[in-house]
Design a protein around this motif. Structure first.
Motif, PDB file in Angstrom:
ATOM      1  N   PRO A 192      80.224   1.670  67.661  1.00 13.66           N
ATOM      2  CA  PRO A 192      80.056   2.312  66.700  1.00 13.66           C
ATOM      3  C   PRO A 192      81.006   3.528  66.451  1.00 13.66           C
ATOM      4  O   PRO A 192      82.240   3.542  66.726  1.00 13.66           O
ATOM      5  CB  PRO A 192      79.182   3.512  67.928  1.00 13.66           C
ATOM      6  CG  PRO A 192      79.858   3.212  69.182  1.00 13.66           C
ATOM      7  CD  PRO A 192      80.440   1.660  68.995  1.00 13.66           C
ATOM      8  N   PHE A 193      80.792   3.904  65.159  1.00 13.42           N
ATOM      9  CA  PHE A 193      81.863   5.068  64.362  1.00 13.42           C
ATOM     10  C   PHE A 193      81.654   6.258  64.497  1.00 13.42           C
ATOM     11  O   PHE A 193      80.445   6.737  64.455  1.00 13.42           O
ATOM     12  CB  PHE A 193      82.022   4.271  62.892  1.00 13.42           C
ATOM     13  CG  PHE A 193      82.221   2.859  62.841  1.00 13.42           C
ATOM     14  CD1 PHE A 193      83.484   2.511  62.999  1.00 13.42           C
ATOM     15  CD2 PHE A 193      81.178   2.135  62.293  1.00 13.42           C
ATOM     16  CE1 PHE A 193      83.754   1.084  62.989  1.00 13.42           C
ATOM     17  CE2 PHE A 193      81.549   0.690  62.240  1.00 13.42           C
ATOM     18  CZ  PHE A 193      82.722   0.051  62.445  1.00 13.42           C
ATOM     19  N   SER A 194      82.640   7.211  64.341  1.00 13.21           N
ATOM     20  CA  SER A 194      82.288   8.572  64.131  1.00 13.21           C
ATOM     21  C   SER A 194      82.674   8.690  62.523  1.00 13.21           C
ATOM     22  O   SER A 194      84.102   8.462  62.101  1.00 13.21           O
ATOM     23  CB  SER A 194      83.465   9.408  64.915  1.00 13.21           C
ATOM     24  OG  SER A 194      83.634  10.638  64.696  1.00 13.21           O
ATOM     25  N   VAL A 195      81.657   9.435  62.115  1.00 10.48           N
ATOM     26  CA  VAL A 195      82.092   9.547  60.483  1.00 10.48           C
ATOM     27  C   VAL A 195      81.894  10.892  60.101  1.00 10.48           C
ATOM     28  O   VAL A 195      80.997  11.772  60.513  1.00 10.48           O
ATOM     29  CB  VAL A 195      80.825   8.610  59.732  1.00 10.48           C
ATOM     30  CG1 VAL A 195      81.123   8.770  58.429  1.00 10.48           C
ATOM     31  CG2 VAL A 195      80.889   7.298  60.217  1.00 10.48           C
ATOM     32  N   SER A 196      82.817  11.498  59.382  1.00 16.29           N
ATOM     33  CA  SER A 196      82.661  12.727  58.696  1.00 16.29           C
ATOM     34  C   SER A 196      83.088  12.997  57.475  1.00 16.29           C
ATOM     35  O   SER A 196      84.067  12.033  56.890  1.00 16.29           O
ATOM     36  CB  SER A 196      83.633  13.863  59.676  1.00 16.29           C
ATOM     37  OG  SER A 196      84.711  13.412  59.600  1.00 16.29           O
ATOM     38  N   ILE A 197      82.867  13.887  56.676  1.00 14.09           N
ATOM     39  CA  ILE A 197      83.407  14.427  55.415  1.00 14.09           C
ATOM     40  C   ILE A 197      83.967  15.572  55.289  1.00 14.09           C
ATOM     41  O   ILE A 197      83.709  16.444  55.929  1.00 14.09           O
ATOM     42  CB  ILE A 197      82.109  13.987  54.199  1.00 14.09           C
ATOM     43  CG1 ILE A 197      81.178  15.168  54.530  1.00 14.09           C
ATOM     44  CG2 ILE A 197      81.717  12.727  54.337  1.00 14.09           C
ATOM     45  CD1 ILE A 197      79.996  14.875  53.565  1.00 14.09           C
ATOM     46  N   SER A 198      84.884  15.648  54.375  1.00 12.43           N
ATOM     47  CA  SER A 198      85.495  16.938  54.106  1.00 12.43           C
ATOM     48  C   SER A 198      85.841  17.342  52.531  1.00 12.43           C
ATOM     49  O   SER A 198      86.093  16.200  51.868  1.00 12.43           O
ATOM     50  CB  SER A 198      86.906  16.911  54.806  1.00 12.43           C
ATOM     51  OG  SER A 198      87.543  18.367  54.880  1.00 12.43           O
TER      52      SER A 198
END
Length: 673
Positions: free
Chosen positions: A180-186
């Motif tokens: 599983p991946f940790s995904v975020s945007i900025s």
């Protein structure tokens, strides 16, 4: 005796083992030990065999064995249990292998950083069939991390105001195909939403309204970043360039096209700028010379709602014009290309037939819905407002009421001096009410309202980032929240109307230029959540409420006092809050200001309507300073003050994972006598 000493030395050398997890540095391991050869001599056989041969994923490694046998024999080397892909050349006595990228790690267990493969070694002579040297050695393959890769059809995306953008991307990680991946945007536009479709497929959704880009800008650009962290903790960052393109909309204007009136003419025209940049210009020209009789024009501009209303009153028109129809050309304009170019226009026509009856038109009393005012409704909200319409020639008469355009009658109706609005589809609505008296004299007035979309939240946060640690805390705490950036966005009445709660963050308080833009929302919101070390940078109107109305003293900041190091701090709460399994401290890294919290006066619970909820101390409890207060506001609602960001609390992740969310909800909803 000499031979015996040599034998003992040989046994000692064979017994020495190297560390099983060295780094490949040629013939030395990480600790500097030389490879340990095995050189037994049985009938003249000899071999140098290391205990460990170190390899890296994806990189070829060769090793030539050093062996000797008595002449005329030739060495015969046999390697047993070689891993797949490894090869041994008997002619050159060389082992070669290029490990694959799964040979040094286990996708099911990211903690594994190397894998060892045991291989059997045997040396014989072509002429000494019964003599042999045997040994086991290990091929140690070290993991070579490969960060995840972001794949998409393009790393640029354009969207026009009013349209939906769905930017799709996939995560490709050869080591961990399914995460599983940790995904975020900025740094994407405010209110961009990241949605997970599958373990490796994501969509960034964004819908800019027509108030997003303002003249003189023709577009706004954002250098957004996608952050991917795989199970081994390796992070990938990918930039995506978003462009929001301005779409110029004509002003919205509704008129009553046909009216019957006497020799006194009155009607109104209302226009609205959907681009939210100006109060529309309205120009009205008449087919009849306005020098005849008494012609007057009343103009009402509402800067908050970006509406303009022009009310025409024309009295004492000579009787000779009875039976004529006066045509009024109505033109409304807003900005088109530049802030000085008001040439984006719409035109309509109003026809008034003059019919002398010595009677007056009906009278509107708009007590709850003023001219030019825009009413806002949340999704699924119905409302009604007092609107009296009377016959001016006798209250015993009931004027005929008609609503235009006709299609809006499904959601708007008037009865018993109230106007009822029951919209179902989000959007902006214009309508006119035409009132006809008993003597067939007409007048009309205009109204405008907007139904907000379902995704609009009652909670608004002002932040200059959509994904920083502070903002992420609120996004994870609230099921639905909207974000605006007052540093780049104008904040108008539409943006904060129908919001119950406003959250101010450290990021926007750093820039004083944003304060004026936030004042309207601060004055409107019932509930305020302010968690920041920058308390003294709040707008004056808010500081006055905090200090004079609520009686709270902002003592200063932590480093202003001779207190223990902030890294040793411990947060204690009142008994209303859930108890932590372990001490809660401060990480001091949520913002550049977090290292220096704001402090409040202790004993604030003695003030009516306020309660001290948190203090900062240390493990030995050698001092206590107030850092959190919750108050009932005088006019209703709640204000929660915290001298540091909520996201800055440092907890024990396993036992106290949801503790800070519980604390936040308690601070916001606790009962205060």
């Amino acid at each position: 005796m000499k031979n015996l000493l040599m034998l003992l030395l040989l046994v000692f050398v064979i017994a020495c083992k190297e560390n099983p997890y060295p780094v490949d540095t040629g013939s030395k391991n990480v600790y500097g030990a030389e490879e340990t050869p095995e050189s037994p001599r049985r009938s003249g056989l000899a071999a140098v065999v290391p205990d460990f041969i170190h390899l890296k994923e994806g990189k070829e490694r060769t090793h030539a064995f050093q062996v000797s046998v008595p002449e005329p024999g030739k060495p015969i080397i046999t390697l047993k249990d070689l891993p797949p892909g490894a090869q041994f050349d008997a002619q050159t006595q060389t082992l070669s292998w290029t490990p694959g990228f799964f040979d040094g790690n286990n996708p099911e267990d990211p903690t594994i950083k190397s894998k060892s493969y045991k291989v059997g070694f045997e040396l014989r002579s072509s002429v000494l069939a019964k003599e042999a040297i045997t040994k086991e050695f290990h091929l140690v393959v070290e993991d070579v991390p490969r960060p995840a890769n972001v794949e998409s059809l393009s790393f640029t995306a354009d969207v026009v105001e009013g349209q939906d953008l769905a930017y799709e991307f996939d995560i490709v990680d050869l080591d961990y195909p399914l995460g599983p991946f940790s995904v975020s945007i900025s740094d994407f536009p405010p209110n961009s939403i990241l949605e997970k479709v599958t373990d490796v497929h994501y969509i960034i959704k964004f819908h800019p309204d027509h108030q997003f880009v303002k003249i003189p800008n023709k577009f706004l650009e954002f250098a957004g970043e996608i952050f991917i962290t795989n199970p081994a903790g390796h992070q990938t960052k990918k930039q995506v360039d978003f462009k929001v393109i301005d779409e110029r909309l004509e002003p919205l204007m509704e008129v009553t096209e046909n009216l019957i009136q006497g020799l006194d003419v009155s009607f109104q025209v209302m226009a609205h700028d959907p681009n939210d940049e100006m109060e529309p210009q309205i120009n009205i020209t008449s087919s009849l010379d306005t020098q005849i009789g008494n012609y007057s024009k009343q103009i009402i501009n509402d800067e908050k709602s970006r509406t303009s209303v022009v009310k025409i009153n024309w009295t004492e028109i000579p009787p000779s014009h009875n039976g004529e129809t006066i045509e009024f050309d109505v033109k409304s304009c807003v900005k088109k290309e530049t802030k000085y170019d008001n040439s984006l226009c719409v035109t309509k026509k109003v026809k008034v037939r003059l019919d002398i009856k010595e009677k007056r038109p009906p009278i509107f009393a708009r007590g709850q819905w003023k001219m030019g005012e825009v009413k806002y409704l949340n999704f699924s909200e119905y409302n009604n407002y007092y609107l009296s319409i009377k016959d001016a020639d006798g209250y015993q008469y009931e004027p005929k009421i008609e609503i235009f355009p006709e299609e809006i009658r499904e959601i708007v109706r008037w009865e018993n001096n109230r106007i009822y609005i029951e919209p179902k589809v989000p959007g902006l609505y214009f309508f006119n009410i035409v009132a006809t008296s008993e003597y067939n004299i007409q007048t009309s007035e205009s109204f405008i309202f907007e139904l907000f979309p379902q995704e609009r939240s009652e909670t608004l946060i002002f932040s200059d980032s959509t994904q920083d640690k502070e903002t992420s805390f609120y996004k994870n705490t609230y099921a639905k929240i909207n974000i605006m950036n007052p540093l780049i966005q104008n904040i108008n009445e539409r943006d904060y109307t129908k919001r119950e709660t406003l959250i101010l963050t450290t990021s926007v308080l750093k820039d004083e230029a944003s304060l004026d833009r936030m004042l309207g929302a601060i004055n409107y919101a019932s509930n305020l959540i302010i968690a920041t070390p920058l308390m003294n940078k709040l707008p004056d109107v808010l500081l006055k409420e905090i200090k004079e109305v609520l009686g709270i003293t902002i003592k200063g900041r932590y480093n202003d006092f001779n207190l223990p190091a902030i890294k040793d701090s411990v947060i204690v709460t009142s008994q209303d809050f859930a108890k932590a399994q372990y001490d809660v401290g401060l990480s001091s890294d949520t913002s550049s200001e977090s290292i220096n919290p704001a402090l409040f006066s202790v004993g604030v619970e003695t003030y009516e309507g306020c309660k001290a909820i948190m203090e900062i101390t240390n493990a030995l409890r050698t001092f206590r300073e107030g850092i959190g207060i919750s108050c009932n506001r005088k006019g209703g609602g709640r204000i929660v003050l915290l001298g540091v960001e909520w996201a800055d609390f440092k907890i024990h992740q396993d036992e106290d994972a949801d503790l800070i969310k519980k604390w936040f909800n308690t601070a916001f909803r606790m009962m205060i006598p």
